[in-house]
Design a protein around this motif. Structure first.
Motif, PDB file in Angstrom:
ATOM      1  N   PRO A 228      -6.565  10.827  -0.896  1.00 20.45           N
ATOM      2  CA  PRO A 228      -6.288   9.744  -1.853  1.00 20.45           C
ATOM      3  C   PRO A 228      -5.250  10.111  -2.903  1.00 20.45           C
ATOM      4  CG  PRO A 228      -8.380  10.782  -2.364  1.00 20.45           C
ATOM      5  CD  PRO A 228      -7.911  11.394  -1.076  1.00 20.45           C
TER       6      PRO A 228
ATOM      7  N   ASP B 204      -3.686  11.759   4.534  1.00 21.62           N
ATOM      8  CA  ASP B 204      -4.853  10.882   4.388  1.00 21.62           C
ATOM      9  C   ASP B 204      -5.704  11.166   3.169  1.00 21.62           C
ATOM     10  OD1 ASP B 204      -4.227   9.400   6.651  1.00 21.62           O
ATOM     11  OD2 ASP B 204      -5.317  10.763   7.979  1.00 21.62           O
TER      12      ASP B 204
ATOM     13  N   ILE C  19       4.593  10.595   1.785  1.00 20.83           N
ATOM     14  CA  ILE C  19       3.837   9.381   1.547  1.00 20.83           C
ATOM     15  C   ILE C  19       4.496   8.242   2.318  1.00 20.83           C
ATOM     16  CG2 ILE C  19       2.983  10.106  -0.720  1.00 20.83           C
ATOM     17  CD1 ILE C  19       5.108   8.285  -1.974  1.00 20.83           C
TER      18      ILE C  19
ATOM     19  N   THR D 134       0.226   5.339   1.071  1.00 19.97           N
ATOM     20  CA  THR D 134      -0.732   6.229   1.718  1.00 19.97           C
ATOM     21  C   THR D 134      -0.114   7.600   1.917  1.00 19.97           C
ATOM     22  OG1 THR D 134      -1.608   4.322   2.917  1.00 19.97           O
ATOM     23  CG2 THR D 134      -2.265   6.501   3.691  1.00 19.97           C
TER      24      THR D 134
ATOM     25  N   SER E 299       0.842  -1.201   0.000  1.00 23.92           N
ATOM     26  CA  SER E 299       0.000   0.000   0.000  1.00 23.92           C
ATOM     27  C   SER E 299       0.872   1.244   0.000  1.00 23.92           C
ATOM     28  CB  SER E 299      -0.934   0.021   1.213  1.00 23.92           C
ATOM     29  OG  SER E 299      -0.188   0.167   2.416  1.00 23.92           O
TER      30      SER E 299
END
Length: 444
Positions: free
Chosen positions: A250, A248, A258, A244, A242
């Motif tokens: 998208p 927070d 990140i 992210t 993942s």
């Protein structure tokens, strides 16, 4: 683990429990006679004449067998050089028969009933019960004087608890036992005690000291990650699970960070790569230190334009080298032996970081939005204010702002505003506030 005194300690422990149960039940007063609890061979308990027979409960260890489940659990105990890796552990099951004898009618049955009820209620012996029974403080005239060394058996500290299980013996088996004892048969019940682990204090090859526990501390919480376990069959090559953004959203934006999660993200010089799918342009950045094998953090360059003559112009730290749009992100690891290992890729879009300003233009309103990185020629541009949107022509040169004139906006209203480039919107919600708030512009 227990030591070689464990077998005798179990026998003495069971004797002590039976004796305490009979004393607490005041059996001597009920029977009108004294009794004894012994651990002797049956031929020494059963008297030849009834007049000589004492009232007695006898616990006899008639067989010892290896425990089927743990008899080989410690193998191999030595390495190829013959050095002792671990201490040999002897796992045993103990087999007892409990016999009651008395010259008086029904006295043997009464004693046997108390003992059987005790073993039924204490099928598993707690460690505290074992310790209390094997303490020197409980030695009295009933127990032998040499009981004290049995405290060293360490029976209460072994891994497995002692379990008492009744065993059914056929009349044929019982007859064979009493024939072997060379004694007249008396009412008998059989019990198995499992299990006893005996281990001798032998020197073994010392293990290496623990230098680190689970790698580097978590860069977010600062906590020791502890022991890393992987209850799966995944391969050991670098793999991303993942990506992210730290805020927070998208999408990622310049000036933000990140977090990349996965496994096997270490083992050499680590580089995070950002690839533009359309042009194939690759931007490479090192992760922020400290890094962990399952998590990397990358800080994107600031959104502010560089000063003229800066040495960072044209590098990955120059916001002008970045393009609003989708990226594929992977990790490259240069191993110490020179091998280059690439992870899988995951997509993440770069959205414009934008601030809005509104100015009156007669009865209309001009909305101006900044953009970082700059909008490039050929990219579609659109400004969205409230429920209205205004497409713009693509710039002829890289542009750091975009402006559009809107009609019918209510003066004094605070409207959400966003810049849309190639279909990617600047985030309209500020997630850094509690509760989250909208990015708005005040209409003059």
């Amino acid at each position: 683990m227990s030591n070689v005194l464990a077998i005798s300690a179990v026998t003495q422990l069971l004797k002590d429990l039976i004796n305490d149960t009979l004393i607490n039940g005041d059996i001597s007063q009920a029977l009108g006679a004294d009794f004894t609890v012994t651990a002797l061979p049956p031929n020494r308990v059963v008297a030849e004449s009834a007049s000589d027979q004492a009232t007695q409960l006898n616990l006899f260890l008639y067989r010892v067998s290896p425990n089927a489940a743990l008899r080989n659990s410690d193998l191999p105990t030595r390495n190829s050089a013959g050095e002792l890796n671990c201490r040999p552990r002897l796992a045993l099951d103990l087999h007892y028969i409990l016999t009651a004898v008395s010259a008086e009618e029904l006295h043997a049955e009464i004693l046997l009933g108390y003992a059987m009820q005790l073993f039924h209620e204490t099928a598993i012996l707690p460690r505290e019960t074992i310790r209390d029974a094997l303490q020197a403080a409980v030695i009295d005239d009933i127990l032998p004087q040499d009981f004290d060394p049995l405290r060293a058996s360490e029976l209460a500290d072994q891994v497995e608890l002692l379990k008492i299980t009744p065993r059914t013996l056929s009349m044929d088996d019982m007859s064979k036992l009493w024939t072997a004892f060379q004694a007249s048969y008396r009412t008998t019940v059989a019990y198995d005690v499992s299990l006893v682990l005996i281990e001798r204090e032998l020197p073994t090859r010392p293990t290496l000291p623990v230098l680190t526990r689970g790698g580097l501390a978590d860069p977010v919480t600062g906590r020791d990650p502890g022991i890393s376990l992987r209850p799966d069959l995944l391969n050991t090559v670098p793999t991303l699970s993942s990506i992210t953004p730290a805020d927070d959203h998208p999408v990622m934006r310049l000036g933000g960070a990140i977090t990349i999660e996965g496994f096997a993200l270490d083992g050499g010089e680590v580089t995070v790569r950002f690839t533009e799918p359309g042009t194939g342009t690759v931007l490479e950045m090192p992760p922020r230190s400290p890094a962990a094998s399952n998590r990397l953090t990358v800080q994107l360059p600031d959104a502010a334009p560089l000063a003229p003559g800066s040495s960072s112009i044209g590098t990955v730290n120059d916001p002008a080298t970045w393009r609003i749009g989708p990226y594929t992100i992977d990790v490259r690891i240069l191993a110490p032996d020179g091998r280059e290992i690439l992870s899988n890729s995951l997509p993440l879009a770069l959205a414009p970081r934008s601030t809005a300003a509104a100015a009156a233009a007669g009865s209309d309103t001009t909305i101006t939005l900044t953009s970082a990185p700059p909008i490039r020629p050929g990219q579609s541009v659109e400004i969205v204010v409230g429920q209205q949107s205004q497409p713009l022509t693509t710039p002829a040169a890289p542009a750091v702002d975009a402006a559009a004139t809107f009609t019918g906006l209510t003066s004094g209203a605070e409207l959400p505003v966003r810049l849309r480039v190639d279909g990617i919107d600047s985030p309209v919600i500020d997630l850094t506030t509690t509760p989250p708030s909208l990015e708005t512009v005040l209409i003059p």
